[in-house]
Write an enzyme that holds these catalytic residues in place. Structure first.
Site, short mmCIF file in Angstrom:
data_model
loop_
_atom_site.label_atom_id
_atom_site.label_comp_id
_atom_site.label_asym_id
_atom_site.label_seq_id
_atom_site.Cartn_x
_atom_site.Cartn_y
_atom_site.Cartn_z
N SER A 159 0.83 -1.19 0.00
CA SER A 159 0.00 0.00 0.00
C SER A 159 0.88 1.25 0.00
CB SER A 159 -0.95 -0.03 1.20
OG SER A 159 -1.96 0.95 1.08
N ASP A 243 -9.68 -6.07 -3.01
CA ASP A 243 -9.19 -4.95 -2.21
C ASP A 243 -10.29 -3.90 -2.06
OD1 ASP A 243 -7.84 -2.68 -1.19
OD2 ASP A 243 -5.96 -3.32 -2.11
N HIS A 275 -7.45 -5.87 1.07
CA HIS A 275 -6.31 -4.96 1.22
C HIS A 275 -5.29 -5.46 2.23
CE1 HIS A 275 -4.25 -1.19 0.53
NE2 HIS A 275 -4.16 -0.98 1.82
#
Length: 313
Positions: A159, A243, A275
């Site tokens: 991320s 996600d 995610h």
């Protein structure tokens, strides 16, 4: 009827301007979450609790900020790859210890976990310029160590960490062997369009030059899409298709941009990965994908990788 349309247009313009103003004013609080609601800045656990062999490392970033990190070894004399791990946004490195424990076992590697400034025990306040300096300090520390194989340093970012790792890999092609990105966004501006959907009509990538104009106002743009094609190292893209925070299309766009200039790119998706749990949802296939990537691209002789010309999708 005309006056009604005028009022409607003015209202939309004001709404957009207010949204952008809020985004600019509170951008650091939106981009960085060192302490999620209900938690504290301190570490809830340490590697010792998981019986991991580790070292507390204290660094100084180039602007003098004091940083904390954990260097965790599979065993004291492990000469396998060393993973420089950059975490997701919310929380601190202690919240990633469970996945790192598996990483050590599955990949037979060492792991260096950096607390960005403002996170965990590190001083300062997060910003793109500052975190970029922090990442460089971590890599410089690893390069100077004599107890690891410095030709086998792999940057792994998730991320926000993927944005951090991409900048570091671009700036240090001779110090990093490979890059792994997981559920990374194309840019903070593109994510603003995800969080505030009406903004995507004004700042999305289909709006000519809009991202470039707003980048002047955004202090932490983290525009990975503008960095990825400058990286010539082997890159592994790990994407969770479920996600719920960063649309999986962001990873697909990053891959498409990267592979235009770099044939050593591998894209692996996980149909049920979200995610934060792609590493769990992916199971053995997740770890096998990374193992194969490391075997093919991180041989311990950085020069041996420069002539490879293989693309896998």
């Amino acid at each position: 009827m005309v006056w009604y349309l005028n009022i409607l247009i003015y209202a939309v313009v004001v709404l957009v301007m207010v949204g952008i103003a809020l985004l600019i004013a509170f951008q650091e609080k939106l981009v960085y979450v060192p302490v999620p609601p209900g938690l504290t800045k301190s570490y809830p656990i340490t590697p010792a609790r998981l019986r991991l062999n580790y070292e507390d490392v204290w660094l100084r970033s180039s602007d003098g900020v004091r940083l904390h990190a954990w260097f965790i070894k599979l065993f004291p004399d492990c000469r396998g790859p060393t993973v420089l791990f950059f975490q997701e946004n919310a929380g601190n490195i202690a919240h990633r210890l469970e996945v790192v424990r598996l990483m050590l076992q599955k990949l037979q590697c060492n792991v260096f976990m950096l607390s960005y400034r403002g996170y965990g025990a590190s001083d300062g306040f997060p910003s793109q310029n500052g975190i970029t300096r922090d990442a460089q300090a971590a890599l410089d520390h690893l390069i100077q160590r004599t107890d690891i194989d410095t030709s086998r340093i792999v940057v792994f970012g998730r991320s926000l960490g993927g944005a951090v790792g991409s900048v570091l890999a671009k700036n240090n092609p001779d110090k990093v062997s490979a890059l792994i990105l997981e559920n990374t966004f194309t840019s903070v501006l593109d994510m603003a369009g995800v969080v505030l959907p009406f903004l995507k009509w004004f700042i999305g990538r289909n709006v000519a030059k809009a991202p470039r104009i707003l980048n002047c106002l955004v202090r932490s743009p983290w525009s990975t899409i503008d960095v990825i094609d400058q990286i010539k190292l082997p890159i592994l893209f790990l994407s969770g298709l479920q996600d719920e925070m960063v649309p999986s299309s962001h990873m697909q766009m990053l891959y498409a941009k990267a592979v235009e200039h770099n044939r050593r790119c591998i894209f692996v998706d996980f149909p049920t990965g979200m995610h934060m749990d792609t590493w769990l949802a992916g199971g053995d296939r997740y770890w096998r994908s990374i193992q194969l990537f490391l075997e093919q691209n991180v041989s311990g002789n950085r020069g041996s990788n420069k002539h490879s010309d293989t693309e896998t999708r």
